[in-house]
Design a protein around this motif. Structure first.
Motif, mmCIF file in Angstrom:
data_model
loop_
_atom_site.group_PDB
_atom_site.id
_atom_site.type_symbol
_atom_site.label_atom_id
_atom_site.label_comp_id
_atom_site.label_asym_id
_atom_site.label_seq_id
_atom_site.Cartn_x
_atom_site.Cartn_y
_atom_site.Cartn_z
ATOM 1 N N TYR A 16 -44.202 32.892 -15.535
ATOM 2 C CA TYR A 16 -42.997 32.099 -15.722
ATOM 3 C C TYR A 16 -43.117 31.023 -16.813
ATOM 4 N N GLU A 17 -44.317 30.608 -17.142
ATOM 5 C CA GLU A 17 -44.493 29.455 -18.026
ATOM 6 C C GLU A 17 -43.840 29.660 -19.388
ATOM 7 N N ILE A 18 -44.045 30.828 -19.984
ATOM 8 C CA ILE A 18 -43.532 31.055 -21.332
ATOM 9 C C ILE A 18 -42.008 31.020 -21.350
ATOM 10 N N VAL A 19 -41.367 31.498 -20.292
ATOM 11 C CA VAL A 19 -39.901 31.494 -20.241
ATOM 12 C C VAL A 19 -39.385 30.068 -20.088
ATOM 13 N N ARG A 20 -40.036 29.303 -19.227
ATOM 14 C CA ARG A 20 -39.627 27.901 -19.042
ATOM 15 C C ARG A 20 -39.786 27.114 -20.342
ATOM 16 N N ASN A 21 -40.917 27.287 -21.010
ATOM 17 C CA ASN A 21 -41.141 26.595 -22.271
ATOM 18 C C ASN A 21 -40.111 27.002 -23.319
ATOM 19 N N PHE A 22 -39.824 28.290 -23.386
ATOM 20 C CA PHE A 22 -38.842 28.783 -24.355
ATOM 21 C C PHE A 22 -37.478 28.142 -24.115
ATOM 22 N N ILE A 23 -37.046 28.114 -22.864
ATOM 23 C CA ILE A 23 -35.740 27.548 -22.537
ATOM 24 C C ILE A 23 -35.647 26.083 -22.955
ATOM 25 N N LEU A 24 -36.679 25.313 -22.637
ATOM 26 C CA LEU A 24 -36.631 23.873 -22.901
ATOM 27 C C LEU A 24 -36.840 23.546 -24.372
ATOM 28 N N HIS A 25 -37.681 24.298 -25.050
ATOM 29 C CA HIS A 25 -37.903 24.024 -26.476
ATOM 30 C C HIS A 25 -36.695 24.414 -27.310
ATOM 31 N N THR A 26 -36.085 25.565 -27.027
ATOM 32 C CA THR A 26 -34.907 25.952 -27.790
ATOM 33 C C THR A 26 -33.748 24.999 -27.518
ATOM 34 N N LEU A 27 -33.711 24.420 -26.324
ATOM 35 C CA LEU A 27 -32.683 23.428 -26.020
ATOM 36 C C LEU A 27 -32.779 22.250 -26.984
ATOM 37 N N GLN A 28 -34.006 21.858 -27.314
ATOM 38 C CA GLN A 28 -34.193 20.737 -28.228
ATOM 39 C C GLN A 28 -33.728 21.061 -29.650
ATOM 40 N N LEU A 29 -33.531 22.357 -29.929
ATOM 41 C CA LEU A 29 -33.132 22.766 -31.274
ATOM 42 C C LEU A 29 -31.622 22.909 -31.416
#
Length: 612
Positions: A184-197
């Motif tokens: 799950y970690e990579i999906v959570r990180n992807f969601i939150l990092h792309t949100l910052q963009l």
């Protein structure tokens, strides 16, 4: 401030940002930053949205020493070596299988069939293992944390272009595969990092993309650390279309982001991510961008050519089905995830109204089968009235000759586009499949779409699933509509090419409609070649017999699409994370609206609202 500080927490692991930006639809924006382990805040929306590119890059920086960059380079080198090893191992396994058949001989047919079946099982298992190795080798890291997968990872490709970036739409099957695997970690990180963009700065020709727009892709770049040439730092650099071919902003990125966010919550049971203040604000910004009033009279989303998976000029400008299906799905997902609060009441009302109008519009006017085709054939034109049958003034001569013979007596589909005096009768796979998944198509229509796949198997599946659209544009039509695009020649790329990644959407649709045998049959077709052909991006020719002339090898979403299809066939209930089921209240509104004549009568008084 304690509650706000708790909500505005950084990502797990390393602290990747110097500050985070959280925007609110109606109030001033909140700028949160961290210093010495403490949070502070500044309320000032004009300041945030007026920041220049350099300031935004500062917000996405991570202080990394040179050694970290060296480790990252080493990781990339290891990734390329892994892909090379896998590529070399492909031919060896095929040779061993061939030798096994030779030693066994053909003395008895039953023995040969048994051996061939055994080899098929072995090949399927080895293809899955190979796919997982390749998927993990495509992972991108930011400050030591996985944040996505690159589009393609062919070590022998000297023309990378932007295939070394993380695309939002491309990562969705990768993210689903990781969720199904319990990673799950990579999906959570992807969601939150792309949100910052999410967009909030000027990017192209001094014009700003709409606030809330998600980028098409991003890349982790290593740049010299300010004031210290001996050290480097990592920066997330997004592309909103300003560097893309055709310079088209992605409409589908934000819609896919919402769909993946819901899938993460349903798969993990962790709803804390979607309940975060910044994530809730991100959802609202996407909705506000999509639900904004304009001059368009239709409930469908008006977009330009190249704004979705078909990212080149292909005559899909206007109201393409793919965007409408994703739009409807994202509205349902957002409706499920948005926290109930008084400030969101207007947004929820607009969302519910759009769901009803969009559903009626697509189901009534995009649907085509033999009965509807004959109705169009007998249309009267130039009808001026509120009760006109031919609302969009469609001329019967628009019915193409190929469709008259191609349409089966059992089956139907949603057409590709609808505008005044124009119906695009082409069949687009993704739009139709996702209309099934999200419930935009009715149950009867969904079953008819799958009937069409079975009836036209050789055209839509052929030697490799799945045709992106059918038929291809050819001759003068191709020259006019595509602008003589040399990559979109007939039966190639987006112009009738076959894309293995679409296998996972087909599987989800088949599982929802309890027709898994269709997906199983398609998966078996893919397994004959997909690994041997080194996970090609797409296939050319009418029967998908050739690897695409410009197709990338080791295409990540081809790999992930196959894995998701296999995992869902093993555990069909897991598809619930992607499937939308309409609730009773919404179904009741649909029923009432359809009973009141979907062709429409003139309304008197104020516009009626449907509040669910």
């Amino acid at each position: 401030m304690a509650a706000s500080e708790a909500a505005l927490r950084l990502l797990p692991g390393a602290a990747p940002f110097k500050f985070h930006v959280y925007r609110n639809l109606r109030s001033a924006s909140l700028l949160s930053f961290q210093k010495d382990g403490h949070y502070g805040s500044i309320s000032h929306s004009d300041r945030i949205f007026g920041e220049e590119r350099g300031s935004r890059l500062n917000s996405l920086r991570c202080n990394c020493i040179g050694a970290e960059s060296a480790r990252e380079a080493s990781r990339e080198g290891a990734s390329k070596r892994m892909v090379n090893d896998v590529a070399k191992d492909l031919d060896n396994r095929r040779l061993e299988a061939s030798q096994h058949l030779t030693m066994e001989g053909v003395r008895y047919n039953n023995e040969l069939e048994s051996d061939t079946a055994a080899i098929g099982v072995t090949d399927a298992n080895s293809s899955e293992d190979e796919a997982w190795n390749l998927l993990r080798s495509s992972m991108v890291y930011y400050c030591g944390n996985p944040v996505g997968t690159i589009a393609a990872n062919d070590p022998n490709d000297s023309c990378i272009l932007n295939y070394d970036q993380v695309f939002i739409r491309d990562f969705v099957p990768s993210g689903i595969a990781f969720l199904l695997k319990g990673e799950y970690e990579i999906v959570r990180n992807f969601i939150l990092h792309t949100l910052q963009l999410q967009s909030w700065e000027k990017t192209i020709d001094c014009h700003s993309p709409g606030q809330g727009l998600m980028p098409a892709s991003f890349k982790v770049r290593v740049v010299p650390l300010d004031g210290d040439d001996s050290a480097t730092e990592e920066v997330l650099d997004p592309d909103f279309g300003e560097a893309a071919i055709g310079r088209v902003a992605p409409v589908d990125s934000g819609l896919w982001w919402i769909i993946l966010l819901r899938a993460y919550g349903k798969s993990t049971g962790d709803l804390s991510v979607q309940q975060r203040i910044d994530v809730q604000t991100g959802i609202k910004m996407i909705l506000k961008l999509c639900l904004a009033d304009g001059f368009d009279m239709f409930p469908t989303l008006l977009v330009t050519d190249g704004s979705c998976m078909i990212d080149r000029r292909m005559g899909i400008h206007g109201h393409p089905l793919e965007i409408q299906s994703l739009f409807y799905s994202a509205l349902l997902c957002a409706r499920e995830m948005l926290a109930p609060e008084e400030a969101s009441a207007d947004l929820m009302r607009a969302l519910n109204n759009r769901l009803v109008a969009l559903s009626i519009h697509i189901r009534e006017y995009y649907w085509i089968d033999m009965k509807k085709l004959n109705e169009i054939y007998r249309y009267k034109t130039e009808e001026y009235s509120f009760d006109a049958v031919n609302k969009f003034n469609i001329y019967p001569d628009q019915i193409p000759p190929w469709l008259v013979d191609w349409m089966p007596h059992r089956g139907g589909y949603l057409i590709g586009n609808l505008q005044p005096a124009h119906m695009d009768f082409r069949f687009f796979s993704l739009g139709n499949l996702w209309a099934i998944v999200c419930g935009l198509a009715t149950t009867q229509q969904s079953l008819a779409i799958l009937d069409l796949f079975e009836a036209k198997w050789s055209d839509l599946v052929g030697s490799m699933p799945l045709k992106i659209c059918y038929p291809a544009l050819e001759g003068e039509e191709w020259r006019i509509i595509t602008g003589s695009d040399p990559k979109n020649t007939p039966w190639s790329y987006h112009n009738g090419g076959s894309w293995p990644t679409l296998l996972w959407q087909l599987t989800v649709a088949c599982i929802k409609m309890n027709r898994p045998e269709i997906a199983e049959r398609a998966i078996k077709v893919a397994e004959k070649r997909v690994s041997k052909d080194k996970w090609a991006e797409y296939y050319d020719t009418k029967g998908a017999r050739f690897i695409g002339k410009q197709a990338r090898l080791f295409q990540t979403w081809s790999i992930a699409g196959y894995l998701v299809a296999k995992l869902l066939m093993e555990n069909p209930s897991a598809a619930d994370m992607l499937i939308n089921v309409e609730d009773a209240e919404l179904l009741n509104v649909f029923s009432c609206a359809l009973t009141a004549n979907p062709r429409g009568k003139r309304r008197k008084g104020p516009k009626q609202s449907f509040i669910i």
